[in-house]
Structure formats: structure tokens, C-alpha cells
Design a protein around this motif. Structure first.
Motif, PDB file in Angstrom:
ATOM      1  N   ARG A  84       0.834  -1.206   0.000  1.00  0.00           N
ATOM      2  CA  ARG A  84       0.000   0.000   0.000  1.00  0.00           C
ATOM      3  C   ARG A  84       0.867   1.254   0.000  1.00  0.00           C
ATOM      4  O   ARG A  84       0.627   2.196  -0.744  1.00  0.00           O
ATOM      5  N   PHE A  85       1.912   1.271   0.832  1.00  0.00           N
ATOM      6  CA  PHE A  85       2.753   2.455   0.941  1.00  0.00           C
ATOM      7  C   PHE A  85       3.917   2.459  -0.052  1.00  0.00           C
ATOM      8  O   PHE A  85       4.601   3.463  -0.190  1.00  0.00           O
ATOM      9  N   LYS A  92      -3.015   6.453   0.556  1.00  0.00           N
ATOM     10  CA  LYS A  92      -2.384   5.372   1.298  1.00  0.00           C
ATOM     11  C   LYS A  92      -2.976   5.204   2.697  1.00  0.00           C
ATOM     12  O   LYS A  92      -2.858   4.152   3.307  1.00  0.00           O
TER      13      LYS A  92
END
Length: 160
Positions: A84-85, A92
Motif C-alpha cells: 500500500r505504501f 495510502k
């Protein structure tokens, strides 16, 4: 001697590292975050750590100017946060219950450890910027950290 970047990356993969999400906020308070494996201790007295960010990262300008940041060391339970990041774009932080730390930096809801820092130094590191932070506060949740080695994620004792 010229070093092939692919060979260099593969050889670096021999050294296991932890995985962290570094977070900060821009001048408007909008959170920014990025997955890193380039996190190290520098000094115990004073308590200093360092990490580096690629100059082409979408959040580079925010981190380069930030006065504070937090290093959220991930555990196995936070594995979904890695990608995700790491991905550019998107929100995010969507769906995460955040709290704000020192300097307004977002703190993830769960982690193995978290270091809240003020930016002490910035150094040129070729295609990366090296950020040295003074640790102002820390939390240790006594969880096993997520480990990255040879392109795979592990926990102590085995591959995931």
C-alpha cells in the motif's frame, strides 16, 4: 570497475532488513507515507536514526522539507501495508485509524515499534536523500518484526 545495478541490488539482498513505513505531514497537515527498508540506528547518545528516500519518489519533496517524521516498524500483521505504501498514488491512509504524533505526523494504528523524530540532518546520497532523525519518542509493542531478505518477506524462523 563498473558495478552492474542488478548485481548490486542482488548482493544487497543478502543482508536481511526490517520493513518500515515512514510517515510525515505536509504544511497543510496532509499525511504522506512510504515503505522503506533503509532504516538504521546511528547513535545512542543522542538517539539518532537514519533512513533514505529515492529522489524520484512521489512524496520526496514532502519528506525532504519535513521537520518531523515517524518510522513505523512493521510486524507480520502489517504485511498488507508494505505494498500500500510502496505503490505511487492513491490515498495510502484510506481506512486507517491514525493518531497524530509530534509535529502532527501520522502514526499508524499498529506496528512492532515506532520512532517519532525531528529531522536533524539531510545528506546527499546519490539517487537518494539520507535523512537523520533525532528520536523524540518511541513505542515498542514487543512484536516480531517483518523481515525482507532476497526479495521475500519473512518472520523470525521462516518464510511467509
Amino acid at each position: 570497475m563498473d558495478i552492474d545495478p542488478t548485481d548490486f541490488r542482488r548482493a544487497l539482498g543478502c543482508f536481511p532488513t526490517g520493513i518500515a513505513v515512514v510517515t510525515t505531514a505536509d504544511t497543510d497537515g496532509t499525511p504522506a507515507g512510504i515503505t522503506v527498508s533503509s532504516f538504521n540506528s546511528v547513535s545512542l547518545e543522542p538517539p539518532l536514526i537514519l533512513w533514505s528516500i529515492d529522489r524520484t519518489a512521489a512524496s520526496f519533496a514532502v519528506f525532504a522539507e519535513a521537520g518531523h517524521f515517524a518510522v513505523n516498524v512493521l510486524s507480520r500483521a502489517e504485511l498488507p501495508l508494505v505494498s500500500r505504501f510502496a505503490e505511487p498514488g492513491g490515498d495510502k491512509f484510506a481506512g486507517l485509524t491514525l493518531r497524530r504524533g509530534i509535529g502532527g505526523v501520522p502514526i499508524l494504528p499498529d506496528f512492532a515499534a515506532c520512532f517519532q523524530c525531528s529531522t536533524e540532518h539531510r545528506y546527499d546520497g546519490g539517487d537518494h536523500l539520507i535523512l537523520v532523525g533525532r528520536v523524540l519518542a518511541l513505542e515498542d509493542h514487543d512484536k516480531e518484526p517483518l523481515i525482507f531478505h532476497r526479495g521475500l518477506y519473512h518472520e523470525r524462523g521462516g518464510e511467509l
